[in-house]
Scaffold this active site. Structure first.
Site, short mmCIF file in Angstrom:
data_model
loop_
_atom_site.label_atom_id
_atom_site.label_comp_id
_atom_site.label_asym_id
_atom_site.label_seq_id
_atom_site.Cartn_x
_atom_site.Cartn_y
_atom_site.Cartn_z
N PRO A 78 -22.73 -89.17 92.25
CA PRO A 78 -22.52 -90.46 92.93
C PRO A 78 -22.42 -91.62 91.95
O PRO A 78 -21.93 -92.70 92.31
CB PRO A 78 -23.74 -90.61 93.83
CG PRO A 78 -24.73 -89.62 93.38
CD PRO A 78 -24.02 -88.59 92.57
N GLY A 106 -24.28 -83.26 89.23
CA GLY A 106 -25.63 -83.82 89.33
C GLY A 106 -26.38 -83.88 88.03
O GLY A 106 -27.60 -83.70 88.00
N THR A 107 -25.67 -84.15 86.93
CA THR A 107 -26.36 -84.32 85.65
C THR A 107 -25.90 -85.62 84.98
O THR A 107 -24.72 -85.97 85.06
CB THR A 107 -26.17 -83.12 84.70
OG1 THR A 107 -26.89 -83.37 83.49
CG2 THR A 107 -24.70 -82.86 84.39
N CYS A 124 -47.12 -66.75 78.37
CA CYS A 124 -48.32 -66.66 77.52
C CYS A 124 -48.06 -67.40 76.20
O CYS A 124 -47.03 -67.18 75.55
CB CYS A 124 -48.65 -65.19 77.23
SG CYS A 124 -50.00 -65.00 76.06
N ARG A 175 -45.64 -80.63 90.56
CA ARG A 175 -44.21 -80.38 90.68
C ARG A 175 -43.94 -79.02 91.33
O ARG A 175 -43.01 -78.88 92.11
CB ARG A 175 -43.54 -80.45 89.29
CG ARG A 175 -43.43 -81.89 88.76
CD ARG A 175 -42.71 -81.94 87.46
NE ARG A 175 -41.36 -81.39 87.54
CZ ARG A 175 -40.68 -80.99 86.46
NH1 ARG A 175 -41.24 -81.06 85.27
NH2 ARG A 175 -39.46 -80.50 86.59
N VAL A 226 -35.20 -76.25 86.95
CA VAL A 226 -36.23 -75.22 86.82
C VAL A 226 -36.80 -74.84 88.19
O VAL A 226 -37.84 -74.21 88.27
CB VAL A 226 -37.36 -75.74 85.89
CG1 VAL A 226 -36.83 -75.94 84.47
CG2 VAL A 226 -37.99 -77.02 86.42
N ASP A 227 -36.11 -75.25 89.28
CA ASP A 227 -36.68 -75.12 90.63
C ASP A 227 -36.30 -73.81 91.35
O ASP A 227 -36.83 -73.53 92.42
CB ASP A 227 -36.28 -76.32 91.49
CG ASP A 227 -34.77 -76.57 91.54
OD1 ASP A 227 -34.36 -77.75 91.61
OD2 ASP A 227 -34.01 -75.57 91.49
N HIS A 251 -33.12 -74.23 81.13
CA HIS A 251 -34.40 -74.87 80.78
C HIS A 251 -35.59 -74.11 81.36
O HIS A 251 -36.70 -74.67 81.46
CB HIS A 251 -34.41 -76.33 81.27
CG HIS A 251 -33.44 -77.21 80.54
ND1 HIS A 251 -32.99 -78.40 81.05
CD2 HIS A 251 -32.82 -77.06 79.35
CE1 HIS A 251 -32.14 -78.96 80.19
NE2 HIS A 251 -32.02 -78.17 79.16
N1 APR Z 1 -25.69 -85.37 94.10
C1 APR Z 1 -25.19 -85.29 92.84
N2 APR Z 1 -25.70 -85.99 91.78
C2 APR Z 1 -26.74 -86.81 92.03
C3 APR Z 1 -27.31 -86.95 93.32
C4 APR Z 1 -26.74 -86.18 94.39
N3 APR Z 1 -27.21 -86.24 95.63
N4 APR Z 1 -28.33 -87.85 93.26
C5 APR Z 1 -28.39 -88.26 91.95
N5 APR Z 1 -27.43 -87.65 91.22
C6 APR Z 1 -27.15 -87.77 89.78
C7 APR Z 1 -27.57 -89.09 89.14
O1 APR Z 1 -26.56 -90.06 89.26
C8 APR Z 1 -27.77 -88.68 87.68
O2 APR Z 1 -26.56 -88.84 86.94
O3 APR Z 1 -27.90 -86.79 89.12
C9 APR Z 1 -28.11 -87.19 87.76
C10 APR Z 1 -29.54 -86.82 87.38
O4 APR Z 1 -29.71 -87.11 86.03
P1 APR Z 1 -31.12 -86.84 85.30
O5 APR Z 1 -32.20 -87.35 86.13
O6 APR Z 1 -30.97 -87.35 83.91
O7 APR Z 1 -31.24 -85.24 85.31
P2 APR Z 1 -30.55 -84.15 84.37
O8 APR Z 1 -29.21 -84.58 83.91
O9 APR Z 1 -30.64 -82.87 85.08
O10 APR Z 1 -31.57 -84.14 83.12
C11 APR Z 1 -31.36 -83.20 82.10
O11 APR Z 1 -33.48 -83.74 81.09
O12 APR Z 1 -35.56 -84.44 81.65
C12 APR Z 1 -34.85 -83.37 81.16
O13 APR Z 1 -35.27 -81.05 81.24
C13 APR Z 1 -34.96 -82.15 82.04
O14 APR Z 1 -33.23 -80.65 82.82
C14 APR Z 1 -33.56 -82.00 82.63
C15 APR Z 1 -32.69 -82.67 81.59
#
Ligand code: APR
Length: 254
Positions: A223, A196-197, A136, A79, A112-113, A128
């Site tokens: 989206p 985007g979550t 450590c 990753r 975390v990027d 996160h």
């Molecule tokens: N622009 C905006 N949103 C997008 C895009 C895009 N181009 N592509 C996908 N998405 C959306 C998806 O529809 C989804 O709702 O981003 C979301 C990603 O969701 P997850 O994969 O669940 O990620 P996240 O919400 O950040 O997860 C939370 O879970 O696995 C743990 O620690 C990890 O920080 C992470 C936490």
């Protein structure tokens, strides 16, 4: 009401811009979708998501690390390579610019990027952690890596203990500082942007509700619909790498 989805989206972007123009304090929460257009897979998307290909129980818990640190490290090195090869996208740059266009902006990221920081966002709250840092396991501090390692795995330069990525794993608490700063900003902001979550992982997923309860306008950019969509005042359905620059263009136009 619009029958035409494009007109509905343009209207929603216009209303989001109006809310941001009036805002005194904007709180932004970002998730993996923010970095999707930079080539970093999200976690939960059906086929492409990391969790559809790898098991979080085997790779992202303290128990998994205890059981097989080599496996966990191999996955994190993979990753890290993805992150090192990726670049911020127009969405990251738009958010960095937004910070200069509103009186106050607090950026909370679950990612975390480090791409927000590379796009110029200052003081991002790394809720996160950060995948490119080592921590450590004995001193629980971010530290340098020893040049030579007895175990073949990354070891602490000062005490020789095993290192782990400086990220928050499932079952672990959010560090106090980021937790309090994010909760404070969510309860004080007047516009909350959720970008985007999937709004499934707590405590981050509770921040939008806290903001809404404190009277903030909640705007979602995604989206796909999420659990937060019905509770948002505005849902901008589309990729953040396209919608955030469109929003900034409207704000620049005054
Ligand atoms: N622009 C905006 N949103 C997008 C895009 C895009 N181009 N592509 C996908 N998405 C959306 C998806 O529809 C989804 O709702 O981003 C979301 C990603 O969701 P997850 O994969 O669940 O990620 P996240 O919400 O950040 O997860 C939370 O879970 O696995 C743990 O620690 C990890 O920080 C992470 C936490």
């Amino acid at each position: 009401m619009h029958d035409d989805p494009a007109a509905a989206l343009a209207d929603a972007i216009g209303r989001a811009a109006t809310a941001l123009r009036k805002a005194r304090h904007v709180c932004v929460l970002t998730g993996a979708g923010m970095s999707a257009e930079s080539g970093i897979p999200t976690f939960r998307e059906a086929l492409t998501g990391l969790w559809s290909r790898f098991s979080p129980e085997q790779l992202a818990t303290p128990e998994a690390f205890e059981r097989d640190p080599e496996l966990v490290w191999r996955w994190y090195e993979w990753r890290r390579e993805l992150v090192r090869r990726s670049e911020p996208n127009p969405g990251h740059y738009a958010l960095a610019e937004l910070a200069g266009r509103v009186p106050r902006l607090t950026l909370v990221t679950q990612n975390v990027d480090g791409l927000h920081q590379r796009a110029g966002s200052r003081d991002a709250i790394e809720y996160h952690g950060n995948i490119l840092r080592d921590r450590c396991t004995r001193e629980s501090a971010v530290t340098a890596r020893a040049d030579w390692s007895a175990s073949g795995l990354p070891e602490c330069a000062s005490c020789g203990a095993l290192l782990r990525p400086d990220v928050v794993w499932f079952g672990e608490p959010i560090p106090g500082g980021p937790m309090l700063q994010a909760a404070d900003a969510a309860s004080r902001c007047d516009v909350f942007l959720s970008i985007g979550t999937s709004a499934l992982v707590y405590p981050a997923a509770g921040l939008a509700e806290a903001a809404r309860r404190s009277g903030a306008t909640v705007i979602e950019i995604n989206p796909n619909p999420t659990d937060l969509t019905p509770h948002s005042h505005l849902a901008l359905q589309g990729p953040s790498g396209r919608l955030l620059p469109a929003l900034l263009q409207l704000l620049r136009a005054g």
